[in-house]
Design an enzyme around this catalytic site. Structure first.
Site, PDB file in Angstrom:
ATOM      1  CE  LYS A   1     -25.319 -45.918  -0.436  1.00  0.00           C
ATOM      2  NZ  LYS A   1     -25.081 -45.943  -1.852  1.00  0.00           N
TER       3      LYS A   1
ATOM      4  CG  ASN B   1     -25.501 -47.911  -8.607  1.00  0.00           C
ATOM      5  OD1 ASN B   1     -26.181 -47.090  -7.864  1.00  0.00           O
ATOM      6  ND2 ASN B   1     -24.392 -47.324  -9.155  1.00  0.00           N
TER       7      ASN B   1
ATOM      8  N   GLY C   1     -30.132 -45.941  -5.090  1.00  0.00           N
ATOM      9  CA  GLY C   1     -30.960 -44.640  -4.499  1.00  0.00           C
ATOM     10  C   GLY C   1     -30.615 -44.385  -3.046  1.00  0.00           C
ATOM     11  CG  LEU C   2     -27.833 -41.630  -1.607  1.00  0.00           C
ATOM     12  CD1 LEU C   2     -28.360 -40.133  -1.854  1.00  0.00           C
ATOM     13  CD2 LEU C   2     -27.026 -41.490  -0.485  1.00  0.00           C
TER      14      LEU C   2
ATOM     15  CB  CYS D   1     -25.920 -39.382  -5.526  1.00  0.00           C
ATOM     16  SG  CYS D   1     -26.890 -41.151  -5.903  1.00  0.00           S
TER      17      CYS D   1
ATOM     18  N   GLY E   1     -17.163 -49.005 -13.779  1.00  0.00           N
ATOM     19  CA  GLY E   1     -16.203 -50.017 -14.191  1.00  0.00           C
ATOM     20  C   GLY E   1     -15.521 -49.420 -15.459  1.00  0.00           C
TER      21      GLY E   1
ATOM     22  N   GLY F   1     -12.768 -45.254 -11.224  1.00  0.00           N
ATOM     23  CA  GLY F   1     -13.653 -45.751 -12.314  1.00  0.00           C
ATOM     24  C   GLY F   1     -12.680 -46.757 -12.794  1.00  0.00           C
ATOM     25  N   GLY F   2     -13.317 -48.248 -12.649  1.00  0.00           N
ATOM     26  CA  GLY F   2     -12.610 -49.190 -13.375  1.00  0.00           C
ATOM     27  C   GLY F   2     -11.104 -49.529 -12.808  1.00  0.00           C
TER      28      GLY F   2
ATOM     29  N   GLY G   1     -14.345 -49.428  -6.923  1.00  0.00           N
ATOM     30  CA  GLY G   1     -15.941 -49.942  -6.626  1.00  0.00           C
ATOM     31  C   GLY G   1     -16.260 -51.183  -7.156  1.00  0.00           C
TER      32      GLY G   1
END
Ligand code: RRO
Length: 317
Positions: free
Chosen positions: A45, A73, A76-77, A134, A226, A254-255, A276
């Protein structure tokens, strides 16, 4: 037999897919689980110098009929901070032969340089990903969306670069001019790889029954991931691939939920993919699933290795 091994910026991976930053990768037990899975690498992370709790909950919608194709989401890191992550890296490198990748936050140039120097000094990370995208913290704008600022920032990074390959996690771009300008910056600073792309920021999902937002931070807005992101991320991969081909490796994100998604990323120009939303929704078994499904697709098309497919997307005359 089809060989699914690949390289990202010269780092060899024995599979095509690994975990995306920010999903089940914040603490050691999660990282060890990734280590013993079919994920081709372990990505930690995004790290800041000090530990962060992140935003207030609810902050992550993983599975909801209100957003069936993806996730929202505003984490917030949250992360355990530099010291703890240096320790995680030491443990992971002693316990596994798998490549271990690090992602750095971007609160300030000074903090970034300090983080970078610390990981370079320790010299255990196989790759370093600079997260310039982010969408959930700060109000000064995402560095990735400002090519001139990105250029200035990378000039400072150039001065402390060492042998560890360095990449950028980019936000999703929607304009041709962005692909041109950002490619120019990437080439100027000899960035080794890019990840396309982070979640699409400031998306809003509404529950019509409760007449409410789903997450607490930022008036309910957060990063959309997603399946919703896949066509955009594929376009980002291919737009950069056409500009950077042979000079900069591209990791898709992505997805990626199944083997065909991974195959599409290969066609678009990815040398690897990050998973992810799929990992969040389907759990650790997704890495084996994607590996097996992709292998089947490639074998059915008589491809012997990934290089035969990367960037081979056909266009219509
Ligand atoms: O922690 C987050 O809120 C977060 C990060 Br650092 C990121 O890069 N992308 C995202 O969707 N969420």
């Amino acid at each position: 037999m089809t060989d699914l091994s690949t390289t990202v910026a010269g780092v060899r991976l024995n599979g095509f897919a690994y975990n995306a930053c920010g999903v089940n990768d914040e603490v050691l037990p999660q990282l060890l689980k990734i280590s013993s899975s079919d994920s081709a690498a372990i990505l930690l992370k995004s790290v800041s110098i000090n530990p962060r709790k992140g935003n207030e909950s609810p902050k992550y919608v993983v599975k909801s009929p209100l957003i069936p194709g993806g996730t929202l989401n505003s984490i917030g890191l949250s992360n355990k901070g530099l010291e703890q992550n240096l320790e995680y890296l030491k443990i992971l490198k002693s316990e596994t032969n798998k490549p271990v990748f690090v992602s750095l936050t971007n609160f300030s140039d000074e903090e970034n340089l300090e983080l970078l120097k610390s990981f370079q000094k320790q010299n255990l990370a196989d790759l370093i990903e600079l997260n310039v995208s982010c969408p959930n913290v700060g109000t000064k704008g995402l560095l990735g969306y400002y090519p001139k600022k990105l250029d200035d920032y990378l000039s400072k990074i150039d001065e402390v670069k060492t042998g560890i390959p360095l990449g950028l996690k980019l936000p999703p771009y929607l304009e041709e001019v962005h692909f041109d300008e950002v490619s120019e910056v990437i080439l100027k600073h000899k960035i080794d790889f890019i990840v396309c792309c982070n979640t699409l920021g400031n998306a809003l999902v509404i529950d019509p029954v409760k007449e409410s937002v789903l997450i607490k931070p930022n008036y309910g807005r957060g990063g959309l991931g997603g399946s919703y992101l896949k066509p955009i991320a594929l376009a980002n991969v291919n737009s950069f691939y056409r500009r950077l081909k042979g000079k900069v490796d591209i990791v898709g994100a992505g997805g990626v939920l199944k083997g065909t998604d991974a195959f599409e990323y290969l066609l678009a120009g990815s040398c690897s993919v990050q998973v992810g939303t799929g990992f969040a929704q389907q759990g650790i078994g997704i890495f084996k699933k994607i590996h097996d499904e992709l292998k089947k697709i490639l074998e059915s098309k008589s491809y012997k290795n990934l290089n035969q497919v990367i960037g081979s997307l056909k266009f219509i005359d």
